[in-house]
Motif scaffolding. Structure first.
Motif, PDB file in Angstrom:
ATOM      1  N   ALA A 249     -39.149  20.476 -75.328  1.00  0.00           N
ATOM      2  CA  ALA A 249     -37.770  20.410 -74.832  1.00  0.00           C
ATOM      3  C   ALA A 249     -36.772  20.747 -75.934  1.00  0.00           C
ATOM      4  O   ALA A 249     -35.785  21.445 -75.698  1.00  0.00           O
ATOM      5  CB  ALA A 249     -37.483  19.025 -74.253  1.00  0.00           C
ATOM      6  N   THR A 250     -37.035  20.287 -77.146  1.00  0.00           N
ATOM      7  CA  THR A 250     -36.147  20.574 -78.270  1.00  0.00           C
ATOM      8  C   THR A 250     -36.138  22.068 -78.576  1.00  0.00           C
ATOM      9  O   THR A 250     -35.082  22.672 -78.785  1.00  0.00           O
ATOM     10  CB  THR A 250     -36.585  19.771 -79.514  1.00  0.00           C
TER      11      THR A 250
ATOM     12  N   PRO B  96     -29.982  28.811 -75.596  1.00  0.00           N
ATOM     13  CA  PRO B  96     -28.601  29.226 -75.900  1.00  0.00           C
ATOM     14  C   PRO B  96     -28.518  30.557 -76.662  1.00  0.00           C
ATOM     15  O   PRO B  96     -27.548  31.295 -76.510  1.00  0.00           O
ATOM     16  CB  PRO B  96     -28.059  28.080 -76.771  1.00  0.00           C
ATOM     17  N   VAL B  97     -29.533  30.868 -77.449  1.00  0.00           N
ATOM     18  CA  VAL B  97     -29.551  32.155 -78.144  1.00  0.00           C
ATOM     19  C   VAL B  97     -29.681  33.281 -77.116  1.00  0.00           C
ATOM     20  O   VAL B  97     -28.979  34.298 -77.187  1.00  0.00           O
ATOM     21  CB  VAL B  97     -30.692  32.201 -79.189  1.00  0.00           C
ATOM     22  N   VAL B  98     -30.570  33.103 -76.157  1.00  0.00           N
ATOM     23  CA  VAL B  98     -30.732  34.084 -75.090  1.00  0.00           C
ATOM     24  C   VAL B  98     -29.452  34.140 -74.262  1.00  0.00           C
ATOM     25  O   VAL B  98     -28.999  35.221 -73.867  1.00  0.00           O
ATOM     26  CB  VAL B  98     -31.955  33.755 -74.204  1.00  0.00           C
ATOM     27  N   LEU B  99     -28.852  32.993 -74.020  1.00  0.00           N
ATOM     28  CA  LEU B  99     -27.592  32.925 -73.279  1.00  0.00           C
ATOM     29  C   LEU B  99     -26.522  33.744 -73.986  1.00  0.00           C
ATOM     30  O   LEU B  99     -25.783  34.504 -73.357  1.00  0.00           O
ATOM     31  CB  LEU B  99     -27.156  31.464 -73.136  1.00  0.00           C
ATOM     32  N   LEU B 100     -26.429  33.633 -75.281  1.00  0.00           N
ATOM     33  CA  LEU B 100     -25.447  34.392 -76.056  1.00  0.00           C
ATOM     34  C   LEU B 100     -25.710  35.892 -75.951  1.00  0.00           C
ATOM     35  O   LEU B 100     -24.784  36.684 -75.739  1.00  0.00           O
ATOM     36  CB  LEU B 100     -25.469  33.946 -77.520  1.00  0.00           C
ATOM     37  N   ALA B 101     -26.964  36.297 -76.087  1.00  0.00           N
ATOM     38  CA  ALA B 101     -27.309  37.717 -75.965  1.00  0.00           C
ATOM     39  C   ALA B 101     -26.966  38.233 -74.567  1.00  0.00           C
ATOM     40  O   ALA B 101     -26.443  39.344 -74.411  1.00  0.00           O
ATOM     41  CB  ALA B 101     -28.791  37.935 -76.265  1.00  0.00           C
TER      42      ALA B 101
ATOM     43  N   MET C 171     -27.992  34.453 -67.624  1.00  0.00           N
ATOM     44  CA  MET C 171     -27.155  33.459 -68.302  1.00  0.00           C
ATOM     45  C   MET C 171     -27.218  32.111 -67.582  1.00  0.00           C
ATOM     46  O   MET C 171     -27.356  31.066 -68.224  1.00  0.00           O
ATOM     47  CB  MET C 171     -25.693  33.931 -68.341  1.00  0.00           C
ATOM     48  N   LEU C 172     -27.110  32.144 -66.274  1.00  0.00           N
ATOM     49  CA  LEU C 172     -27.158  30.909 -65.490  1.00  0.00           C
ATOM     50  C   LEU C 172     -28.484  30.186 -65.704  1.00  0.00           C
ATOM     51  O   LEU C 172     -28.521  28.967 -65.918  1.00  0.00           O
ATOM     52  CB  LEU C 172     -26.945  31.209 -64.009  1.00  0.00           C
ATOM     53  N   GLY C 173     -29.567  30.930 -65.674  1.00  0.00           N
ATOM     54  CA  GLY C 173     -30.887  30.326 -65.896  1.00  0.00           C
ATOM     55  C   GLY C 173     -30.997  29.688 -67.268  1.00  0.00           C
ATOM     56  O   GLY C 173     -31.524  28.572 -67.409  1.00  0.00           O
ATOM     57  N   GLN C 174     -30.500  30.375 -68.285  1.00  0.00           N
ATOM     58  CA  GLN C 174     -30.560  29.825 -69.641  1.00  0.00           C
ATOM     59  C   GLN C 174     -29.721  28.557 -69.755  1.00  0.00           C
ATOM     60  O   GLN C 174     -30.130  27.590 -70.405  1.00  0.00           O
ATOM     61  CB  GLN C 174     -30.097  30.864 -70.667  1.00  0.00           C
ATOM     62  N   ALA C 175     -28.557  28.563 -69.118  1.00  0.00           N
ATOM     63  CA  ALA C 175     -27.702  27.373 -69.151  1.00  0.00           C
ATOM     64  C   ALA C 175     -28.401  26.201 -68.456  1.00  0.00           C
ATOM     65  O   ALA C 175     -28.404  25.074 -68.968  1.00  0.00           O
ATOM     66  CB  ALA C 175     -26.363  27.669 -68.484  1.00  0.00           C
TER      67      ALA C 175
ATOM     68  N   GLY D 291     -38.573  32.337 -70.803  1.00  0.00           N
ATOM     69  CA  GLY D 291     -39.439  33.502 -71.021  1.00  0.00           C
ATOM     70  C   GLY D 291     -38.863  34.773 -70.421  1.00  0.00           C
ATOM     71  O   GLY D 291     -38.869  35.827 -71.065  1.00  0.00           O
ATOM     72  N   LEU D 292     -38.345  34.692 -69.197  1.00  0.00           N
ATOM     73  CA  LEU D 292     -37.723  35.872 -68.574  1.00  0.00           C
ATOM     74  C   LEU D 292     -36.495  36.319 -69.357  1.00  0.00           C
ATOM     75  O   LEU D 292     -36.264  37.514 -69.540  1.00  0.00           O
ATOM     76  CB  LEU D 292     -37.347  35.583 -67.119  1.00  0.00           C
ATOM     77  N   GLY D 293     -35.724  35.354 -69.833  1.00  0.00           N
ATOM     78  CA  GLY D 293     -34.546  35.688 -70.625  1.00  0.00           C
ATOM     79  C   GLY D 293     -34.909  36.377 -71.932  1.00  0.00           C
ATOM     80  O   GLY D 293     -34.323  37.393 -72.305  1.00  0.00           O
TER      81      GLY D 293
END
Length: 165
Positions: free
Chosen positions: A8-9, A16-21, A85-89, A119-121
């Protein structure tokens, strides 16, 4: 697969890194769509003003289908990145919530779902730039062809106007 503290950590740090990209990709597509639409509208307006007829501007908008198709594809790609982005969030929130309270696990904050979403992100962030690089020559050629067609169309229209004068 079981949700553990270390999993989880890690997921809460990677998502969030994937979210930023993904956010950067969405911004790029948004800018491209806005630029394309402004260009099409500007050209239609210019043609309407030059001819003194709104109909000419409307005809141009109707003939600008290639640009509008590209804009639609860019909008769809941007929307896909929005879903990433939604998935990563959601993955980040789920992992943080799980870390905050191990005793009350949330069914949607499962290790399997988190692995799939992150993984998809990560896959999208890795593959899309490679695809863009691979398609860059074709994109440049298409852009050059579109510019040449537009220039040829303008020359033809000027010749028609000069011939009718």
């Amino acid at each position: 697969m079981k949700m553990t503290e270390s999993f989880a950590t890690t997921a809460a740090a990677v998502a969030p890194v994937v979210l930023l990209a993904a956010a950067v990709e969405v911004a790029v597509y948004q800018k491209a769509v806005e630029t394309q639409i402004k260009s099409i509208v500007r050209t239609a307006t210019e043609r309407a003003l030059e001819s003194g007829s709104r109909r000419v501007g409307l005809e141009y908008l109707n003939s600008a289908s290639a640009g509008l198709k590209r804009t639609a594809l860019q909008t769809m790609a941007g929307t896909l990145w929005g879903f990433i982005m939604l998935g990563q969030a959601l993955a980040t929130i789920g992992c943080l919530a799980w870390l905050a309270d191990h005793e009350d696990p949330m069914p949607w904050a499962s290790a399997e779902l988190t692995t799939l979403i992150v993984g998809l992100g990560v896959l999208a962030v890795a593959v899309v730039p490679m695809l863009k690089l691979s398609l860059a020559p074709l994109t440049a050629i298409r852009a050059a062809r579109a510019e040449l067609r537009a220039a040829a169309e303008e020359e033809r229209e000027r010749a028609e106007v000069a011939g009718s004068a």
